[in-house]
Design a protein around this motif. Structure first.
Motif, PDB file in Angstrom:
ATOM      1  N   PHE A  40       7.000   4.489   1.569  1.00 17.82           N
ATOM      2  CA  PHE A  40       6.398   3.162   1.425  1.00 17.82           C
ATOM      3  C   PHE A  40       6.860   2.624   0.070  1.00 17.82           C
ATOM      4  O   PHE A  40       7.222   3.379  -0.814  1.00 17.82           O
ATOM      5  CB  PHE A  40       4.866   3.230   1.476  1.00 17.82           C
ATOM      6  N   TRP A  41       6.829   1.318  -0.093  1.00 14.23           N
ATOM      7  CA  TRP A  41       7.330   0.745  -1.341  1.00 14.23           C
ATOM      8  C   TRP A  41       6.354   0.892  -2.498  1.00 14.23           C
ATOM      9  O   TRP A  41       6.754   0.894  -3.656  1.00 14.23           O
ATOM     10  CB  TRP A  41       7.652  -0.739  -1.142  1.00 14.23           C
ATOM     11  N   ALA A  42       5.069   0.978  -2.179  1.00 15.30           N
ATOM     12  CA  ALA A  42       4.051   1.024  -3.241  1.00 15.30           C
ATOM     13  C   ALA A  42       3.218   2.296  -3.102  1.00 15.30           C
ATOM     14  O   ALA A  42       3.163   2.899  -2.025  1.00 15.30           O
ATOM     15  CB  ALA A  42       3.157  -0.207  -3.153  1.00 15.30           C
ATOM     16  N   PRO A  43       2.551   2.705  -4.160  1.00 18.97           N
ATOM     17  CA  PRO A  43       1.693   3.891  -4.075  1.00 18.97           C
ATOM     18  C   PRO A  43       0.425   3.672  -3.235  1.00 18.97           C
ATOM     19  O   PRO A  43      -0.351   4.594  -3.046  1.00 18.97           O
ATOM     20  CB  PRO A  43       1.314   4.171  -5.539  1.00 18.97           C
ATOM     21  N   ARG A  44       0.188   2.424  -2.785  1.00 17.25           N
ATOM     22  CA  ARG A  44      -0.927   2.145  -1.875  1.00 17.25           C
ATOM     23  C   ARG A  44      -0.375   1.538  -0.599  1.00 17.25           C
ATOM     24  O   ARG A  44       0.641   0.823  -0.638  1.00 17.25           O
ATOM     25  CB  ARG A  44      -1.897   1.122  -2.497  1.00 17.25           C
ATOM     26  N   VAL A  45      -1.042   1.811   0.526  1.00 14.55           N
ATOM     27  CA  VAL A  45      -0.689   1.097   1.754  1.00 14.55           C
ATOM     28  C   VAL A  45      -1.426  -0.240   1.662  1.00 14.55           C
ATOM     29  O   VAL A  45      -0.851  -1.236   1.232  1.00 14.55           O
ATOM     30  CB  VAL A  45      -1.080   1.899   3.006  1.00 14.55           C
ATOM     31  N   VAL A  46      -2.698  -0.271   1.982  1.00 14.42           N
ATOM     32  CA  VAL A  46      -3.552  -1.410   1.616  1.00 14.42           C
ATOM     33  C   VAL A  46      -4.725  -0.814   0.845  1.00 14.42           C
ATOM     34  O   VAL A  46      -4.836  -0.942  -0.370  1.00 14.42           O
ATOM     35  CB  VAL A  46      -4.030  -2.213   2.841  1.00 14.42           C
ATOM     36  N   HIS A  47      -5.596  -0.095   1.576  1.00 11.67           N
ATOM     37  CA  HIS A  47      -6.680   0.622   0.896  1.00 11.67           C
ATOM     38  C   HIS A  47      -6.332   2.097   0.700  1.00 11.67           C
ATOM     39  O   HIS A  47      -6.823   2.741  -0.223  1.00 11.67           O
ATOM     40  CB  HIS A  47      -7.964   0.505   1.720  1.00 11.67           C
ATOM     41  N   LEU A  48      -5.500   2.603   1.602  1.00 11.83           N
ATOM     42  CA  LEU A  48      -5.147   4.027   1.535  1.00 11.83           C
ATOM     43  C   LEU A  48      -4.143   4.301   0.421  1.00 11.83           C
ATOM     44  O   LEU A  48      -3.266   3.464   0.148  1.00 11.83           O
ATOM     45  CB  LEU A  48      -4.495   4.466   2.847  1.00 11.83           C
ATOM     46  N   THR A  49      -4.261   5.476  -0.152  1.00 14.54           N
ATOM     47  CA  THR A  49      -3.208   5.960  -1.044  1.00 14.54           C
ATOM     48  C   THR A  49      -1.992   6.288  -0.185  1.00 14.54           C
ATOM     49  O   THR A  49      -2.114   7.013   0.799  1.00 14.54           O
ATOM     50  CB  THR A  49      -3.677   7.234  -1.771  1.00 14.54           C
ATOM     51  N   SER A  50      -0.856   5.745  -0.534  1.00 17.22           N
ATOM     52  CA  SER A  50       0.345   6.064   0.255  1.00 17.22           C
ATOM     53  C   SER A  50       0.966   7.341  -0.284  1.00 17.22           C
ATOM     54  O   SER A  50       0.695   7.771  -1.411  1.00 17.22           O
ATOM     55  CB  SER A  50       1.358   4.918   0.209  1.00 17.22           C
ATOM     56  N   VAL A  51       1.845   7.927   0.508  1.00 17.49           N
ATOM     57  CA  VAL A  51       2.465   9.192   0.110  1.00 17.49           C
ATOM     58  C   VAL A  51       3.496   8.972  -1.005  1.00 17.49           C
ATOM     59  O   VAL A  51       3.895   9.909  -1.692  1.00 17.49           O
ATOM     60  CB  VAL A  51       3.128   9.872   1.335  1.00 17.49           C
ATOM     61  N   THR A  52       3.912   7.732  -1.202  1.00 18.85           N
ATOM     62  CA  THR A  52       4.975   7.454  -2.173  1.00 18.85           C
ATOM     63  C   THR A  52       4.569   7.917  -3.577  1.00 18.85           C
ATOM     64  O   THR A  52       3.525   7.516  -4.091  1.00 18.85           O
ATOM     65  CB  THR A  52       5.300   5.948  -2.179  1.00 18.85           C
ATOM     66  N   ASN A  53       5.417   8.726  -4.150  1.00 11.78           N
ATOM     67  CA  ASN A  53       5.118   9.280  -5.477  1.00 11.78           C
ATOM     68  C   ASN A  53       5.570   8.317  -6.579  1.00 11.78           C
ATOM     69  O   ASN A  53       6.407   7.451  -6.361  1.00 11.78           O
ATOM     70  CB  ASN A  53       5.829  10.620  -5.671  1.00 11.78           C
ATOM     71  N   LEU A  54       4.961   8.496  -7.709  1.00 13.96           N
ATOM     72  CA  LEU A  54       5.449   7.805  -8.905  1.00 13.96           C
ATOM     73  C   LEU A  54       6.355   8.785  -9.627  1.00 13.96           C
ATOM     74  O   LEU A  54       5.996   9.947  -9.796  1.00 13.96           O
ATOM     75  CB  LEU A  54       4.291   7.444  -9.823  1.00 13.96           C
ATOM     76  N   GLU A  55       7.498   8.320 -10.062  1.00 12.56           N
ATOM     77  CA  GLU A  55       8.387   9.229 -10.791  1.00 12.56           C
ATOM     78  C   GLU A  55       7.809   9.556 -12.163  1.00 12.56           C
ATOM     79  O   GLU A  55       6.959   8.814 -12.691  1.00 12.56           O
ATOM     80  CB  GLU A  55       9.764   8.584 -10.956  1.00 12.56           C
ATOM     81  N   LYS A  56       8.296  10.622 -12.722  1.00 14.77           N
ATOM     82  CA  LYS A  56       7.840  11.069 -14.045  1.00 14.77           C
ATOM     83  C   LYS A  56       7.988   9.927 -15.063  1.00 14.77           C
ATOM     84  O   LYS A  56       9.021   9.252 -15.107  1.00 14.77           O
ATOM     85  CB  LYS A  56       8.672  12.272 -14.483  1.00 14.77           C
ATOM     86  N   ASN A  57       6.926   9.740 -15.823  1.00  9.30           N
ATOM     87  CA  ASN A  57       6.890   8.726 -16.893  1.00  9.30           C
ATOM     88  C   ASN A  57       6.929   7.285 -16.386  1.00  9.30           C
ATOM     89  O   ASN A  57       7.190   6.371 -17.157  1.00  9.30           O
ATOM     90  CB  ASN A  57       8.024   8.927 -17.907  1.00  9.30           C
TER      91      ASN A  57
END
Lengths: 291, 181
Positions: free
Chosen positions: A42-59
Motif C-alpha cells: 500500500f502507498w501509506a502506512p494506513r489503509v483508512v482506519h486500519l494499519t497497513s502492512v507497508t513499513n516505514l524505512e529506517k529513519n
C-alpha cells in the motif's frame, strides 16, 4: 597459387572472425533482478482506519493528519457533513529499523492519545521466495477527557496480525485479524429506552484491498466485520478511499462510516451503516521525511 | 602447407587479446548527489556493471536505474517516474580511454575517457576524468562528473515538490575482476 589463396583465406578469417570470439566490446544490457522485498503493498502506512502492512524505512518519519466529518445525509444544511463536528487526529510514525516502527497520535474526540507499533516480520519477495507479508501491530490508547475515570479505566488496546500480498503492480490485499479490549465499558439506555450494552473484548477481521488506477491514483476498500459478540447498536465499518500520491505526500480522500480513528474504537463504536447511506467524508494526509 | 597453418595460428594469437587485459564486474557502486533548497540527498546502487578492455581501450558501464535507492521510498518512486524507467531502464556509458594507461604499474593513474552517455533515451558525448589502478583484486576504477538533467530531457515533477537542482554530481567506483577467455 592454391597456397597463396589458403593463406589469404586464413588471414581474412583471422582478421574478421577471431575478434568476435573475444568478449563483445559492448555488453548486452540486462535488467537487474534484486531479490528484495516488493515495493509498497500500500502507498501509506494506513489503509483508512486500519494499519497497513507497508513499513516505514529506517529513519523515515511519517507525519499524518486525519479528518472525518459528519454524515452526508444531512445534505446542504450542514454542507454534507462539513459543518458538523470533525474528528481530527495528528500522528507521527517513525521507522526505527526497516522492520520496526513506532508512532503516537492524538485524536480530538475524547481527547484520545494513542501509541502504536508495527513489526514487519516477513516481507514478500520479488522472486517469490516469500509470497506474503506478515506483520504484527498493536496500540494502546488513553482518553483524557475529564470524566472522573481513573487512569486504568481510560485505557483501551488493540493487537493484530497483518497478512498481505501484492498480487501485481495493481492489486494488493490485506487481512488483519485483531483483538480489541476496553478496560471500561458501559451499560446505558438510549433515547428509546433501549438498553445499550458494551463488552470488553471484541474480535474483528480487517479486510482491505487496493486497485491502482493510474501511476498516482489508487482505489482502496476497507471492511472491518466484527466476529462474534459485539457492542449493541454497532455496525461493521466500511470505507472507500481514493489514494493520491504526489511526491512525498499521500492524500487519502475517503468515504467511511466511522468517525473514530483508532482500530479498537472503529470496531467498538461505529454505529453507522454504509448501505443505509450513513456515510461521511474524510481525508488523511501523509508526508514522509527522511531524517 | 605446414607454414600456412603456423602462420594462421600466429595470426589467431595476435588477434586474441590477452586475458588479463579485459576486466569485468557486476557490483560496482554508482552514486548521485542531488540538491534541493535547504536539503541535499544521495542515491546509490551497488548494481553497476562494467567492462574494460585494455587492448581495445574500451570502457563500458551500465546500471539498471531501478536499483538506485535514496533512503526514501516516495522519493525513489518519484525518481523512477521522472526517469521513465519503464521505457528507459538503463543509464549507460560506452567509450574509449584517451590517455596512456600502464597496466604493469600498480599505482593509481589518472585517465580520461570519452564516449557516449545515455539516459532517459537521450545519448550525448561526454568526457570523464577518473583514475584506474591495477590491484590484486582487479582493476579499480573511480570517476566523477556532473550531469545536467536538462541535457537529457529529464523534467523533475513540480506538483507539491521542491524543484531539484538541474546539475547532479555523479560518482562511480568499481573493482573489475580479470576475465579469462
Amino acid at each position: 597459387m592454391v597456397r597463396r589463396l589458403l593463406f589469404y583465406f586464413f588471414f581474412v578469417v583471422s582478421i574478421i572472425i577471431v575478434p568476435t570470439l573475444d568478449l563483445a566490446a559492448q555488453m548486452p544490457r540486462q535488467r537487474a533482478n534484486p531479490s528484495g522485498p516488493v515495493d509498497e503493498v500500500f502507498w501509506a502506512p494506513r489503509v483508512v482506519h486500519l494499519t497497513s502492512v507497508t513499513n516505514l524505512e529506517k529513519n523515515n518519519l511519517d507525519f499524518n493528519i486525519k479528518h472525518t466529518f459528519g454524515v452526508l445525509t444531512n445534505g446542504v444544511e450542514d454542507l454534507f457533513g462539513l459543518d458538523a463536528a470533525a474528528n481530527i487526529r495528528f500522528g507521527l510514525d517513525y521507522g526505527i529499523t526497516d522492520w520496526l516502527s513506532v508512532g503516537v497520535g492524538r485524536s480530538r474526540f475524547d481527547k484520545l492519545y494513542d501509541g502504536r507499533f508495527k513489526l514487519n516480520a516477513l516481507r514478500q519477495k520479488k522472486d517469490g521466495s516469500i509470497p506474503l507479508e506478515l506483520a504484527f501491530t498493536g496500540n494502546a490508547a488513553i482518553l483524557t477527557v475529564k470524566n472522573g475515570y481513573e487512569v486504568a479505566d481510560r485505557l483501551s488496546y488493540m493487537g493484530g496480525v497483518i497478512l498481505a500480498r501484492k498480487f501485481s503492480d495493481r492489486i494488493s490485499l490485506q487481512v488483519t485479524p485483531m483483538f480489541t479490549h476496553f478496560n471500561t465499558v458501559t451499560i446505558e439506555r438510549d433515547i428509546n429506552d433501549q438498553v445499550v450494552e458494551e463488552i470488553n473484548d471484541i474480535v474483528a477481521l480487517g479486510i482491505a484491498g487496493r486497485v491502482v488506477l493510474t501511476e498516482r491514483v489508487a482505489l482502496l476498500v476497507e471492511y472491518i466485520p466484527v466476529l462474534g459478540d459485539r457492542n449493541d447498536q454497532t455496525e461493521d465499518a466500511l470505507s472507500v478511499s481514493f489514494d493520491i500520491e504526489t511526491g512525498g505526500h499521500v492524500f487519502q480522500l475517503f468515504f467511511t462510516t466511522s468517525q473514530s480513528m483508532t482500530e479498537q474504537h472503529v470496531v467498538a463504536r461505529n454505529r453507522d451503516d454504509f448501505l443505509n447511506g450513513d456515510i461521511r467524508f474524510g481525508f488523511n494526509v501523509h508526508r514522509v521525511f527522511s531524517l | 602447407m605446414t607454414r600456412i597453418i603456423i602462420s594462421a595460428f600466429l595470426l589467431f594469437l595476435l588477434n586474441t587479446p590477452l586475458a588479463a587485459q579485459t576486466f569485468m564486474g557486476e557490483s560496482g557502486t554508482a552514486e548521485f548527489t542531488s540538491k534541493v533548497p535547504l536539503h541535499t540527498f544521495t542515491g546509490s546502487s551497488d548494481f553497476l556493471i562494467g567492462q574494460v578492455n585494455l587492448v581495445e581501450n574500451t570502457v563500458d558501464f551500465y546500471i539498471d536505474l531501478t536499483t538506485l535507492k535514496t533512503g526514501n521510498k516516495k522519493r525513489d518512486k518519484d525518481m523512477l517516474i521522472t526517469l521513465e524507467t519503464k521505457e528507459y531502464p538503463f543509464a549507460e556509458f560506452f567509450g574509449n580511454i584517451q590517455t596512456e594507461f600502464d597496466a604493469s604499474n600498480p599505482a593509481k593513474q589518472p585517465v580520461k575517457v570519452a564516449g557516449e552517455f545515455k539516459i532517459h533515451g537521450v545519448t550525448r558525448k561526454i568526457e570523464v576524468d577518473g583514475t584506474m589502478q591495477v590491484t590484486p583484486e582487479g582493476l579499480n576504477i573511480q570517476a566523477e562528473w556532473q550531469l545536467n538533467i536538462k541535457d537529457y530531457n529529464i523534467v523533475p515533477p513540480k506538483l507539491l515538490v521542491v524543484k531539484v537542482d538541474e546539475v547532479q554530481d555523479i560518482k562511480i567506483n568499481a573493482v573489475l575482476a580479470p576475465v579469462n577467455n
